[in-house]
Design an enzyme around this catalytic site. Structure first.
Site, mmCIF file in Angstrom:
data_model
loop_
_atom_site.group_PDB
_atom_site.id
_atom_site.type_symbol
_atom_site.label_atom_id
_atom_site.label_comp_id
_atom_site.label_asym_id
_atom_site.label_seq_id
_atom_site.Cartn_x
_atom_site.Cartn_y
_atom_site.Cartn_z
ATOM 1 N N SER A 224 23.968 -44.652 18.350
ATOM 2 C CA SER A 224 24.533 -45.999 18.225
ATOM 3 C C SER A 224 23.433 -47.039 18.005
ATOM 4 C CB SER A 224 25.314 -46.364 19.481
ATOM 5 O OG SER A 224 26.339 -45.424 19.705
HETATM 6 N N1 SAH Z 1 26.401 -42.262 22.753
HETATM 7 C C1 SAH Z 1 25.686 -41.893 21.536
HETATM 8 C C2 SAH Z 1 26.549 -42.078 20.313
HETATM 9 C C3 SAH Z 1 27.016 -40.801 19.789
HETATM 10 S S1 SAH Z 1 28.118 -40.926 18.393
HETATM 11 C C4 SAH Z 1 24.415 -42.680 21.446
HETATM 12 O O1 SAH Z 1 23.914 -43.160 22.404
HETATM 13 O O2 SAH Z 1 23.851 -42.820 20.413
HETATM 14 C C5 SAH Z 1 29.635 -40.464 19.124
HETATM 15 C C6 SAH Z 1 29.738 -39.082 19.699
HETATM 16 O O3 SAH Z 1 31.085 -38.900 20.108
HETATM 17 C C7 SAH Z 1 29.442 -37.946 18.716
HETATM 18 O O4 SAH Z 1 28.397 -37.170 19.212
HETATM 19 C C8 SAH Z 1 30.763 -37.159 18.649
HETATM 20 O O5 SAH Z 1 30.589 -35.755 18.549
HETATM 21 C C9 SAH Z 1 31.384 -37.535 19.972
HETATM 22 N N2 SAH Z 1 32.833 -37.343 20.047
HETATM 23 C C10 SAH Z 1 33.795 -37.620 19.134
HETATM 24 N N3 SAH Z 1 35.015 -37.296 19.601
HETATM 25 C C11 SAH Z 1 34.810 -36.798 20.863
HETATM 26 C C12 SAH Z 1 35.685 -36.279 21.871
HETATM 27 N N4 SAH Z 1 36.997 -36.221 21.715
HETATM 28 N N5 SAH Z 1 35.132 -35.845 23.024
HETATM 29 C C13 SAH Z 1 33.790 -35.902 23.236
HETATM 30 N N6 SAH Z 1 32.929 -36.380 22.319
HETATM 31 C C14 SAH Z 1 33.426 -36.822 21.140
#
Ligand code: SAH
Length: 218
Positions: free
Chosen positions: A60
Site C-alpha cells: 500500500s
Molecule cells: N497490507 C499490505 C497491502 C497488501 S495488498 C501492505 O501493507 O502493503 C492486499 C492484500 O490483500 C493482498 O496481499 C491480497 O492477497 C490480500 N487479500 C485479498 N483478498 C483477501 C481475503 N479475502 N483474505 C485475505 N487476504 C486477502
C-alpha cells in the site's frame, strides 16, 4: 536511495497531506519500507506510491497506510496509549502489519496467498516484531476466535462490507475499509460501532486491489 533524507521526504509528504498523529509519523519514519520490497524496487521504497509485490498484489501507498492507521487510532498513540487488539485483513508483504504492530498491543492478520504470508512473516521477523499472529485464510471472515477487535483494517476492497467484520468489532471499535469493485470508484470508509449501531464516514477516494470473498488462493 534508502537514506535518512529520502525517508524524511516521505514523512514531509505525509505531513503535507494532513497526517497529524505524531506516533504514526514516528513509526513510519523508523520502519524501513525497503526491506518489504524486492531488491529491484527497493530504491523506490520511500516514494509515496503503491508498488508491486508479486502475485498481482501491491504494497500500500505510505499515505494510505498512515491515513488508515490514524483513522483507527482516533487520537490514541499520540498520548502513549496503544490499541489493545487489532485485526488486519490482507497482510501482503507485512508493511502495514509492521506499522500497526508498533501502535497496538497485539495484531492478528490474515492473508489468502501463502507465499505472500511467508514473505510477511520473514519481514516481521527481521524487524523483531513479535506481537503479531498470522494465518493463511479468507480474511473476509475475520478471525472470530480472537475477536472482538478494537480496530479492523482491511487492505483490499470488497463490494460490500462483510458482516463478519462488523460482528467482530468491539463496542466503540473502528473498522477502516475500502469499498467498491471498480478501480476509480472505491471509497475508504471508517465505520464505528456503538452498541448495535454502526456509524459510517467516507474518508476519501482510493484504489485498492479487490478483496476476494469465499476463496483461499494458494
Ligand atoms: N497490507 C499490505 C497491502 C497488501 S495488498 C501492505 O501493507 O502493503 C492486499 C492484500 O490483500 C493482498 O496481499 C491480497 O492477497 C490480500 N487479500 C485479498 N483478498 C483477501 C481475503 N479475502 N483474505 C485475505 N487476504 C486477502
Amino acid at each position: 536511495m534508502t537514506s535518512q533524507r529520502t525517508r524524511e521526504r516521505m514523512i514531509a509528504s505525509l505531513l503535507d497531506r494532513g497526517i497529524k498523529n505524531w506516533a504514526v509519523l514516528d513509526v513510519m519514519r523508523t520502519t524501513p519500507r525497503h526491506i518489504f520490497l524486492d531488491e529491484a524496487l527497493a530504491h523506490r521504497a520511500y516514494e509515496d506510491t503503491a508498488l508491486p509485490i508479486g502475485y498481482n498484489q501491491t504494497i500500500s501507498q505510505p499515505y494510505v497506510v498512515a491515513r488508515m492507521t490514524e483513522a483507527v487510532l482516533a487520537g490514541r498513540a499520540s498520548d502513549g496509549s496503544k490499541l489493545p487488539r487489532v485485526l488486519e485483513v490482507g497482510t501482503g508483504c507485512g508493511y502495514q502489519t509492521a506499522i500497526l504492530a508498533q501502535l497496538a498491543d497485539r495484531v492478528w492478520t490474515v492473508e489468502r496467498i501463502q507465499p505472500l504470508l511467508d514473505k510477511a512473516r520473514k519481514n516481521l521477523g527481521l524487524l523483531k516484531i513479535r506481537n503479531v499472529r498470522s494465518k493463511h485464510d479468507d480474511g473476509s471472515l475475520g478471525w472470530p476466535e480472537h475477536g472482538p477487535f478494537d480496530a479492523i483494517v482491511a487492505a483490499a476492497a470488497p463490494q460490500h462490507v462483510p458482516a463478519e467484520l462488523l460482528e467482530q468489532l468491539a463496542d466503540g471499535g473502528r473498522l477502516v475499509i475500502p469499498v467498491g469493485r471498480e478501480k476509480g470508484s472505491q471509497e475508504l470508509r471508517l465505520i464505528q460501532r456503538q452498541g448495535d449501531e454502526f456509524h459510517t464516514q467516507v474518508l476519501e477516494a482510493v484504489n485498492f486491489v479487490p478483496l476476494y470473498i469465499g476463496q483461499v488462493q494458494y
